[in-house]
Design an enzyme around this catalytic site. Structure first.
Site, PDB file in Angstrom:
ATOM      1  N   GLU A  42       0.798  -1.222   0.000  1.00 38.00           N
ATOM      2  CA  GLU A  42       0.000   0.000   0.000  1.00 38.00           C
ATOM      3  C   GLU A  42       0.833   1.275   0.000  1.00 38.00           C
ATOM      4  OE1 GLU A  42      -3.317   0.608  -0.272  1.00 38.00           O
ATOM      5  OE2 GLU A  42      -3.497  -1.519  -0.764  1.00 38.00           O
ATOM      6  N   SER A  69     -51.694 -27.604  28.157  1.00 39.54           N
ATOM      7  CA  SER A  69     -51.483 -28.509  29.299  1.00 39.54           C
ATOM      8  C   SER A  69     -50.155 -28.301  30.002  1.00 39.54           C
ATOM      9  CB  SER A  69     -51.586 -29.957  28.836  1.00 39.54           C
ATOM     10  OG  SER A  69     -52.862 -30.188  28.303  1.00 39.54           O
TER      11      SER A  69
END
Lengths: 208, 757
Positions: free
Chosen positions: B172, B452
């Site tokens: 870079e 239930s």
């Protein structure tokens, strides 16, 4: 004398924790030479304190975790052998009852507590409880930490949890009631504290 | 005139210079404020529970290796670098990574873990010493980032491998260490290219300029912006060292996109692409990350693997050309595959349901901007092993049900909550069939009638009154007709629309008889039934209506898990929790969510209830679970709602509880009962978790042989006898007609109890 023997045996419970000190106070409370105490509470100190203070204190500057002590050995020198042969054959303290991993974590908890880091100590004990969730002695130790953090409700709950796992073991029941007693006393409930103290004494009787 | 012009000119130049100076001053202040202060909004990072390794733990070598792979550990022949392991028979060589936990530092260790007897036999350190306990580093399971926000994992310069730094600079910004923020030769090159193209097409940006661009400016390409960028780059170089600038760059640079989440910095990119920390990257992996900088979207290794590969190999050539790696290393690296984790793999943000729960629990205590910017480290009880088992059970279970029952594929939905009975910690959470996708979190937000599942609370209320009810008290399973205050008449029916006469309490529960349950609830009192919800840790006490007995109350799977975890915990209630502790970004402890206990229902009554819920598994509505697991000492309950809209199952062993819901998002009938739907998923899940058995005759209960249908004592002469626990003093005293009613018979029953026959 009876009380002294009781104290010694109580001491055996958290064997080696004798190096530890209660946050904010100068008297060692592990092992229990007297009912556990919480900060800001001056009413529950029993007569054994003066003896405790005059006992050669080789422990106060000892920052080693209690794993470096002989197993089950009390911090104070034994003036004499307990005269009664214990009739109870089950575990009398954490070292009798826990695996090496839980003991290592409890050692770390003791070291952190020694440095005044009660939160850190509680975290290690909870980690140990994830490994041995039904170890009553770990619940007692965690209850004691809560007591020292002045969280009396949780101290009592954990002592209760320890009792529910005790299967009649007086070496669990005695300290559990002592923690409850101290918690009630710190909350100013003398009647409940007396009840707990009576239960503790009863359990301590069957320790010998 | 000329003089005036000159003065005006001078004034103008002075003004312009002052303006530029002022502007520079302002930029400088802005720059320093940004750089000196908090540089990044750091999303809170959420970690799974670390794996504790100690002798005696029931873990196979495979279990541990699975966990190591999830953490990005690599199998190697030589185990020296942290993050590597080698499995050799019954022994696992491991070089663990260290980690800064809430309660202390876990050092990086080199150990050998021995397996045997169905678990870990011991851990040996390099000097032959025994290690009593160690823990692995925890897996990062997600982060709380703002909408369309940046996410990152901060790294310090000294923790970045030199190879990555050298490669980055070589590719870079070759003159990084010598320029003053601007690389004139680079700019000249770029300017020439731009002139030729008639616009800005190429940037000669240094690392410093790129950092400025990422930090402050838009990506708009204009001459003004470039000038401002260059000015700020020079200012930055004046104030800060090369090392500070490089570290900032490493953490700032944009390296990929994960849905709404922008992946910034090499620390997160390493986890995002390779599932391991930066320090463990191989040369080809370093090359790929550095290569991606140029265009994270264009070189996206998942979407454009060919482009990414050639870009990577270009970087590898450069590495070799600059002598950063040897030629053989370079050719080996160039031959390697990209090695990027597949999209479906578990990286970060792959457990949206659990992360959602953590976020909600935190929102009660922290402001949203603190969660998304303060870099908090959140440690949870999340167990990747349990989560994987739950997701698999739901996926495979739903597929099997849809195929077996000719239900249109993909129409069923499900949710699951798995908790640790003893600690109350939430181990796993599945919010829907496609567990990896964020969306409607059914485990928290699907509030459905529980049917239930409500029945055990009715029976708990009854069994808490041992002077009136025991497990074999006979209940009339007879019609109920109730006129409600609003004038309507309520006439519940049994699921099979039959009447079953007088049935023992435990059987009414295990067979889930509606009428007997309503009769019992009315006998106990609805207030008492409603109170059980509060006792078991529910936040809201339901209305004490008779229909509560049959579950006309809406709860989320998480809320059901709280109720059932409390039943499993035997008299002590621990509020369910996901978070253990919180650190700030520097690793300093902030908050700990310690264990909390609350007194619950009577432990004796709970023990009896657990026994009855075990009958549900043995010969009740859940007996089909035996296809998948030994139901010997597990307990649970089926739940089914009107027109088969909701299918529930919740149950536990002594260590782990799981609640499962199956239904449809449009609330149309799913056509499943609790047993044919949720139970099938639950049983698959529990089978893979291998839960510990319950102590079915514990908590001071006294077992007695009885004939349940007669609620009377039995001896060997009785065919239909059963060993049932009773609270002290509450067992039947009458002998059943079949019993020989002799002292000897009683002795015999005791004798046989010892044999377990």
């Amino acid at each position: 004398m009876k009380y002294f023997v009781t104290s010694l045996l109580l001491g055996l419970l958290l064997s080696g924790c004798g190096s530890l000190r209660q946050q904010g106070q100068n008297e060692p409370v592990w092992p229990y030479p007297e009912p556990p105490v919480v900060e800001d509470d001056g009413r529950n100190h029993r007569g054994s304190r003066s003896r405790e203070q005059t006992a050669p204190d080789t422990t106060t500057s000892d920052t080693k975790p209690f794993g470096t002590r002989p197993w089950g050995g009390p911090a104070q020198p034994l003036p004499e052998e307990p005269e009664a042969v214990p009739s109870f054959s089950g575990p009398k303290n954490l070292r009798d009852d826990a695996g090496p991993a839980a003991i290592a974590l409890a050692d770390q908890a003791a070291a952190l507590r020694n440095q005044g880091d009660l939160q850190g100590a509680a975290a290690q004990l909870e980690r140990a409880l994830r490994i041995e969730p039904r170890n009553a002695f770990l619940w007692l130790l965690l209850g004691q930490i809560h007591l020292e953090q002045a969280d009396t409700d949780q101290a009592r709950q954990m002592a209760h949890r320890a009792r529910s796992l005790a299967s009649g073991n007086p070496y669990v029941l005695g300290p559990a009631w002592r923690i409850a007693e101290a918690a009630w006393r710190a909350e100013g409930d003398a009647a409940q504290a007396e009840d707990a103290a009576r239960s503790a004494e009863q359990a301590e009787l069957s320790q010998t | 005139m000329r003089q005036r012009l000159l003065v005006a000119g001078l004034v103008f130049v002075c003004l312009a210079a002052s303006a530029l100076a002022l502007y520079t001053f302002r930029l400088d202040a802005e720059l320093r404020a940004r750089f000196d202060g908090v540089r990044w909004a750091l999303p809170a990072q959420i970690y799974a529970a670390p794996l504790d390794i100690y002798a005696g733990r029931r873990l196979s070598p495979n279990d541990v290796v699975h966990e190591l792979r999830r953490l990005g550990y690599r199998a190697r022949d030589t185990v020296e670098r942290p993050g590597t392991y080698a499995l050799r028979g019954d022994s696992l060589e491991l070089a663990s990574r260290g980690f800064q936990f809430w309660d202390g530092t876990e050092p990086a260790r080199q150990v050998s873990i021995g397996f045997g007897d169905g678990g870990i036999r011991g851990i040996t350190g390099p000097a032959g010493n025994q290690v009593p306990i160690m823990r692995l580093d925890p897996m990062l399971i997600g982060s709380i980032f703002p909408k369309h926000g940046e996410d990152r994992v901060l790294v310090r310069l000294e923790d970045v491998p030199p190879l990555l730094l050298d490669t980055l600079i070589a590719v870079e910004d070759g003159d990084f260490y010598s320029h003053y923020g601007i690389d004139w030769s680079g700019i000249a090159r770029a300017a020439w290219a731009n002139l030729q193209a008639g616009g800005v097409v190429q940037g000669g940006s240094t690392i410093t300029q790129q950092l400025i661009k990422n930090f402050f400016l838009s990506s708009e390409r204009t001459w003004i912006r470039k000038a401002k960028e260059a000015l700020m780059a020079v200012l930055l170089e004046i104030h800060y060292s090369k090392e500070e600038i490089l570290e900032a760059y490493l953490n700032e640079v944009y390296l990929g996109q994960d849905g709404p989440r922008a992946v910034h910095g090499f620390g997160l990119a390493s986890v995002f692409y390779f599932g391991k920390p930066l320090g463990e990257l191989l040369p080809e992996e370093v090359a790929l990350l550095v290569g991606i900088v140029k265009g994270p979207s264009y070189y996206n290794p998942r979407r454009n693997p060919q482009r990414a590969l050639s870009r990577r190999n270009l970087v590898i050539e450069r590495m070799a050309g600059d002598g950063l790696i040897s030629e053989p290393e370079a050719s080996q690296a160039a031959d390697a595959s990209l090695g990027v984790r597949a999209r479906g793999d578990r990286g970060t943000s792959q457990y949206p349901a659990y992360v959602d729960l953590v976020r909600r629990q935190l929102q009660a205590q922290y402001r949203e901007e603190d969660l998304t910017s303060e870099g908090l480290r959140i440690f949870t009880a999340f167990d990747p092993r349990v989560q994987a088992a739950a997701e698999r059970a739901i996926r495979e279970g739903l597929d099997a049900i849809e195929q077996g029952r000719k239900i249109e594929a993909g129409t069923l939905e499900a949710a699951a909550v798995v908790t640790s009975v003893e600690t109350g910690e939430i181990l796993a959470l599945v919010g829907g069939r496609q567990a990896g996708y964020a969306g409607f979190n059914r485990s928290l937000d699907a509030k459905r009638p529980i049917g239930s599942l409500a029945k055990p609370l009715v029976y708990l209320a009854a069994l808490s009154k041992p002077d009136r009810y025991r497990l074999t008290t006979l209940l009339p399973d007879a019609p109920v007709r109730l006129e409600m205050p609003n004038g309507t008449v309520w006439m519940p029916e049994n699921y099979d629309r039959e009447l079953h006469g007088d049935v023992p309490i435990f059987e009414a529960l295990s067979k889930s008889y509606n009428l007997a349950t309503v009769q019992l609830a009315l006998g106990v009192g609805m207030q008492d039934v409603a109170r059980q919800y509060v006792l078991l840790g529910d936040d809201t006490k339901p209305a004490p209506l008779p229909s509560l007995a049959l579950g006309a109350v809406e709860r989320s799977p998480l809320e059901v898990a709280q109720l059932y975890n409390s039943i499993g915990a035997g008299g002590f209630v621990t509020p369910l929790q996901a978070i253990r502790d919180v650190q700030d970004r520097m690793g300093q402890p902030l908050e700990r969510y310690g264990r909390k206990l609350r007194g619950g229902p009577d432990a004796g009554a709970i023990a009896l209830l657990q026994w009855a819920m075990n009958r549900v598994m043995i010969d009740g509505t859940a007996r089909s679970a035996a296809r998948y697991l030994q139901p010997g000492a597990l307990a649970g309950k089926t739940g089914t709602t009107d027109e088969l809209r909701d299918s529930w199952f919740a149950g536990f062993g002594s260590d782990v509880q799981a609640t499962v819901w199956v239904g449809r998002d449009d609330n149309k009938p799913a056509g499943l009962t609790g047993a044919s739907g949720a139970l099938q998923l639950w049983a698959r899940l529990m089978a893979s978790l291998d839960p510990r058995p319950l102590d079915l005759y514990g908590a001071g209960a006294e077992p007695a042989w009885v004939v349940p249908a007669a609620d009377a004592l039995a001896d060997t002469a009785c065919m239909d006898r059963l060993l049932v626990p009773y609270l002290p003093g509450s067992a039947p005293v009458e002998w059943a007609p079949c019993a020989r009613q002799s002292e000897q018979g009683q002795d015999n029953s005791f004798w046989e109890r010892l044999f377990g026959s």
